[in-house]
Design an enzyme around this catalytic site. Structure first.
Site, PDB file in Angstrom:
ATOM      1  N   LYS A 178      43.772  32.793 -30.606  1.00 33.72           N
ATOM      2  CA  LYS A 178      43.701  32.582 -32.058  1.00 33.72           C
ATOM      3  C   LYS A 178      43.812  33.919 -32.791  1.00 33.72           C
ATOM      4  CE  LYS A 178      40.113  32.500 -34.996  1.00 33.72           C
ATOM      5  NZ  LYS A 178      40.752  32.876 -36.264  1.00 33.72           N
ATOM      6  N   GLY A 229      36.591  42.013 -33.085  1.00 30.49           N
ATOM      7  CA  GLY A 229      36.299  41.795 -34.497  1.00 30.49           C
ATOM      8  C   GLY A 229      35.032  42.528 -34.879  1.00 30.49           C
ATOM      9  N   SER A 230      34.363  42.017 -35.899  1.00 29.11           N
ATOM     10  CA  SER A 230      33.196  42.725 -36.427  1.00 29.11           C
ATOM     11  C   SER A 230      31.954  42.467 -35.570  1.00 29.11           C
ATOM     12  CB  SER A 230      32.942  42.263 -37.855  1.00 29.11           C
ATOM     13  OG  SER A 230      32.631  40.893 -37.843  1.00 29.11           O
ATOM     14  N   ALA A 232      29.051  41.584 -36.686  1.00 29.48           N
ATOM     15  CA  ALA A 232      28.358  40.374 -37.159  1.00 29.48           C
ATOM     16  C   ALA A 232      28.938  39.135 -36.487  1.00 29.48           C
ATOM     17  CB  ALA A 232      28.484  40.270 -38.677  1.00 29.48           C
ATOM     18  N   GLY A 234      30.726  39.119 -33.719  1.00 34.99           N
ATOM     19  CA  GLY A 234      30.509  39.279 -32.267  1.00 34.99           C
ATOM     20  C   GLY A 234      29.167  38.717 -31.841  1.00 34.99           C
ATOM     21  N   GLU A 251      34.840  43.374 -28.220  1.00 32.09           N
ATOM     22  CA  GLU A 251      35.298  44.685 -28.710  1.00 32.09           C
ATOM     23  C   GLU A 251      35.004  44.683 -30.202  1.00 32.09           C
ATOM     24  OE1 GLU A 251      39.433  45.160 -27.659  1.00 32.09           O
ATOM     25  OE2 GLU A 251      39.064  44.048 -25.829  1.00 32.09           O
ATOM     26  N   GLU A 383      30.536  50.965 -41.454  1.00 28.61           N
ATOM     27  CA  GLU A 383      31.923  51.176 -41.051  1.00 28.61           C
ATOM     28  C   GLU A 383      32.777  50.802 -42.257  1.00 28.61           C
ATOM     29  OE1 GLU A 383      33.596  48.138 -38.554  1.00 28.61           O
ATOM     30  OE2 GLU A 383      34.960  49.538 -37.598  1.00 28.61           O
TER      31      GLU A 383
HETATM   32  P1  NAD Z   1      35.955  39.370 -38.090  1.00 26.00           P
HETATM   33  O1  NAD Z   1      34.797  39.449 -37.149  1.00 26.00           O
HETATM   34  O2  NAD Z   1      35.711  38.920 -39.479  1.00 26.00           O
HETATM   35  O3  NAD Z   1      37.060  38.355 -37.522  1.00 26.00           O
HETATM   36  C1  NAD Z   1      37.633  38.528 -36.245  1.00 26.00           C
HETATM   37  C2  NAD Z   1      38.112  37.178 -35.738  1.00 26.00           C
HETATM   38  O4  NAD Z   1      36.982  36.318 -35.540  1.00 26.00           O
HETATM   39  C3  NAD Z   1      39.048  36.436 -36.688  1.00 26.00           C
HETATM   40  O5  NAD Z   1      40.074  35.835 -35.914  1.00 26.00           O
HETATM   41  C4  NAD Z   1      38.141  35.391 -37.306  1.00 26.00           C
HETATM   42  O6  NAD Z   1      38.826  34.240 -37.753  1.00 26.00           O
HETATM   43  C5  NAD Z   1      37.237  35.054 -36.137  1.00 26.00           C
HETATM   44  N1  NAD Z   1      35.934  34.454 -36.497  1.00 26.00           N
HETATM   45  C6  NAD Z   1      35.262  34.540 -37.671  1.00 26.00           C
HETATM   46  N2  NAD Z   1      34.084  33.878 -37.590  1.00 26.00           N
HETATM   47  C7  NAD Z   1      34.001  33.397 -36.335  1.00 26.00           C
HETATM   48  C8  NAD Z   1      32.991  32.667 -35.607  1.00 26.00           C
HETATM   49  N3  NAD Z   1      31.844  32.284 -36.170  1.00 26.00           N
HETATM   50  N4  NAD Z   1      33.221  32.380 -34.309  1.00 26.00           N
HETATM   51  C9  NAD Z   1      34.364  32.775 -33.701  1.00 26.00           C
HETATM   52  N5  NAD Z   1      35.359  33.455 -34.334  1.00 26.00           N
HETATM   53  C10 NAD Z   1      35.170  33.772 -35.620  1.00 26.00           C
HETATM   54  O7  NAD Z   1      36.642  40.797 -38.023  1.00 26.00           O
HETATM   55  P2  NAD Z   1      37.874  41.325 -38.880  1.00 26.00           P
HETATM   56  O8  NAD Z   1      37.374  41.607 -40.263  1.00 26.00           O
HETATM   57  O9  NAD Z   1      39.038  40.421 -38.673  1.00 26.00           O
HETATM   58  O10 NAD Z   1      38.209  42.703 -38.137  1.00 26.00           O
HETATM   59  C11 NAD Z   1      37.652  43.934 -38.473  1.00 26.00           C
HETATM   60  C12 NAD Z   1      36.596  44.323 -37.457  1.00 26.00           C
HETATM   61  O11 NAD Z   1      37.149  44.329 -36.148  1.00 26.00           O
HETATM   62  C13 NAD Z   1      36.087  45.734 -37.684  1.00 26.00           C
HETATM   63  O12 NAD Z   1      34.684  45.751 -37.550  1.00 26.00           O
HETATM   64  C14 NAD Z   1      36.726  46.529 -36.545  1.00 26.00           C
HETATM   65  O13 NAD Z   1      36.034  47.693 -36.167  1.00 26.00           O
HETATM   66  C15 NAD Z   1      36.745  45.514 -35.469  1.00 26.00           C
HETATM   67  N6  NAD Z   1      37.712  45.884 -34.444  1.00 26.00           N
HETATM   68  C16 NAD Z   1      37.262  46.279 -33.222  1.00 26.00           C
HETATM   69  C17 NAD Z   1      38.160  46.690 -32.254  1.00 26.00           C
HETATM   70  C18 NAD Z   1      37.705  47.123 -30.890  1.00 26.00           C
HETATM   71  O14 NAD Z   1      38.529  47.116 -30.002  1.00 26.00           O
HETATM   72  N7  NAD Z   1      36.465  47.506 -30.690  1.00 26.00           N
HETATM   73  C19 NAD Z   1      39.525  46.680 -32.523  1.00 26.00           C
HETATM   74  C20 NAD Z   1      39.951  46.271 -33.771  1.00 26.00           C
HETATM   75  C21 NAD Z   1      39.034  45.863 -34.731  1.00 26.00           C
END
Ligand code: NAD
Length: 481
Positions: A178, A229-230, A232, A234, A251, A383
């Site tokens: 996804k 992703g973030s 929160a 995660g 990650e 961040e």
């Molecule tokens: P996000 O956590 O808002 O969303 C990431 C993904 O999770 C999206 O596909 C979203 O639709 C999905 N999602 C949202 N709520 C969910 C839930 N309850 N259950 C399952 N999936 C859900 O993050 P973002 O704003 O898209 O990305 C930015 C963040 O990602 C930043 O904090 C960045 O540091 C982090 N990031 C980390 C890495 C790494 O490798 N460590 C790489 C890139 C980005």
């Protein structure tokens, strides 16, 4: 050429990949070009029934796919990488349209994604022989897990999707993937490319909102979640995955510190530090987000960084020659503006370059260099994930290391010095998943990548990353086996 391709993408139909078929949905949502702030395409929004079909298809496909040899799976994934290369310009243009990054960076991202797939499929996973003597033979063998759910964010959609899918599929799992609802289209195009290459159901790609991610983490038919992703989100993924003990690789966010010692030549390192902080307009998990600079070179480095910030070209990524694009989405744009506003109100703060939105449509913020700021502020402690870099001062290296480590984040960090031995010692004291000397940023498919503390769980890439998609099984045999 780029503009012609871009206008074709506005009228194109996009499809999920489910069980080997390209499918639309009854519902759709708009995808915004962040360089204009306008919706430029409609993306199908997967229904619960389509999600269930995808999980069923992945479970059925797993039976044969998991029995194939690594060599057979390697051949198919190599064909996928070749097919992506043949469509590179299309993929890059669509990526710029939906993500905003300059077209050269989008091409580089697709190339990186292809390179990651090509590298991961060269890795050989062998059983580990733990004992082989008159007492018996003991082996640790690695078996695939089942169906892996991949969830990606919006900053580098293909560089994150590629290792997820290559690691899961090469090791014998099938997948439901996804993309972020902000940047779903290039990943759906990847699904169109994969459709003719991979057996039905091996790779399923669905676009949808956050609730689709939640369905994935809750579903008993999915055995592992690989999430980027973030922090929160995660945490929600980890809690939800506990229901059926899904394996997780997380990650998450970073707030990387770079520590610059007093022996450097500011003019030699300024541009590299700038790029490591502002790449992708600061929207990189591992970008430099806190720059600690020794008193001796503080003002000189600050001046150089501010000069570069004023010189770089920020604009629509489809225009050749643009260095940095917009913030990817309105929510993130507003968050960075809030942090900028809070920063401007701190006593003693100096904004040496930028600090404003740009007078044009889209989500543009000028590259911003901030001095005179300390810990305890949003800019330094959170961040920001945008083009704003706080430059902090130190006189004692132990103090700098303590301040760098005083964070819930632990993704990456770096030390900049002419004394490589000292640099290596200080790097080893950083509480991070990766620490560089005289470098910052960059993920290689060869080495394990991930964070400590709240920046993540597990590692991606390399042998370690592949094994996160497998379960070890101890095989204990009598002597002479
Ligand atoms: P996000 O956590 O808002 O969303 C990431 C993904 O999770 C999206 O596909 C979203 O639709 C999905 N999602 C949202 N709520 C969910 C839930 N309850 N259950 C399952 N999936 C859900 O993050 P973002 O704003 O898209 O990305 C930015 C963040 O990602 C930043 O904090 C960045 O540091 C982090 N990031 C980390 C890495 C790494 O490798 N460590 C790489 C890139 C980005």
């Amino acid at each position: 050429m780029t503009r012609e391709l871009a206008s074709a993408f506005a009228t194109k139909n996009y499809f999920h990949l489910i069980g080997g078929c390209l499918e639309g949905s009854d519902a759709a949502f708009g995808v915004v070009n962040p360089a204009t702030g306008e919706v430029f395409a409609q993306c199908p929004d997967a229904s619960r029934a389509q999600f269930e079909q995808a999980v069923d298809a992945a479970r059925h496909a797993y039976v044969n796919w998991s029995r194939m040899s690594f060599e057979e799976r390697r051949r198919m994934l190599a064909r996928l990488a070749d097919a992506m290369e043949a469509r590179l310009e299309e993929m890059a243009t669509l990526l710029t349209l939906e993500q905003g990054k300059p077209i050269a960076a989008a091409r580089a991202e697709i190339e990186r994604g292809i390179g990651i797939i090509r590298h991961l499929i060269t890795i050989v996973i062998e059983p580990e022989v733990l004992r082989n003597d008159s007492g018996g033979r003991v082996e640790l063998r690695y078996k695939s897990l089942g169906v892996v759910g991949g969830i990606a964010p919006w900053n580098v959609p293909i560089v994150l999707a590629a290792p997820k899918l290559a690691s899961a599929l090469y090791t014998g799992n099938t997948m439901v993937l996804k993309p972020s609802p902000y940047t779903p289209l290039t990943t759906l195009l990847l699904g169109e490319i994969a459709c003719d290459i991979l057996p039905p159901g091996v790779l399923n790609i669905l676009a949808g909102g956050n609730e689709l991610g939640q369905w994935m983490t809750e579903h008993p038919g999915i055995d592992k979640i690989t999430f980027t992703g973030s922090i929160a989100t995660g945490k929600k993924v980890m809690a939800s995955a506990a229901a059926n003990m899904k394996r997780v690789t997380l990650e998450l966010g970073g707030n990387d510190a770079a520590i610059v010692l007093g022996d450097v030549e500011p003019k030699e390192i300024a541009r590299r530090i700038f790029q490591a902080a502002f790449a992708n307009s600061g929207q990189v998990c591992q970008a430099i987000k806190r720059l600690y600079v020794h008193d001796d070179v503080y003002e000189a480095l600050l001046t150089k960084l501010a000069t570069i910030a004023r010189q770089v070209k920020v604009g629509d990524g489809l225009d050749e020659g643009v260095d940095y694009g917009p913030i990817q989405n309105r929510t993130q744009y507003e968050r960075v503006l809030e942090i900028l506003d809070d920063t401007a109100r701190q006593p003693g703060v100096r904004i040496l370059a930028g600090g404003h939105v740009m007078d044009r449509p889209g989500y543009f913020i000028e590259p911003t260099i901030v001095a005179g700021i300390g810990e305890g502020t949003r800019l330094v402690d959170e961040e920001p994930f945008g083009p704003v870099l706080p430059v902090l001062r130190f006189s004692d290296i132990d103090d700098a290391v303590t301040r760098a480590n005083d964070s819930r984040f632990g993704l990456g960090g770096s030390v900049w010095t002419k004394d490589l031995a000292m640099g290596a010692d200080i790097a080893a004291r950083l509480e991070t998943g990766v620490a560089w000397v005289n470098h910052h940023l960059g993920v290689s498919a060869e080495y394990p990548f991930g964070g400590v503390k709240e920046s993540g769980v597990g590692r991606a890439n390399g042998v370690m990353g592949l094994k996160r998609n497998m379960e070890p099984q101890l095989i204990v045999l009598p002597a002479g086996s």
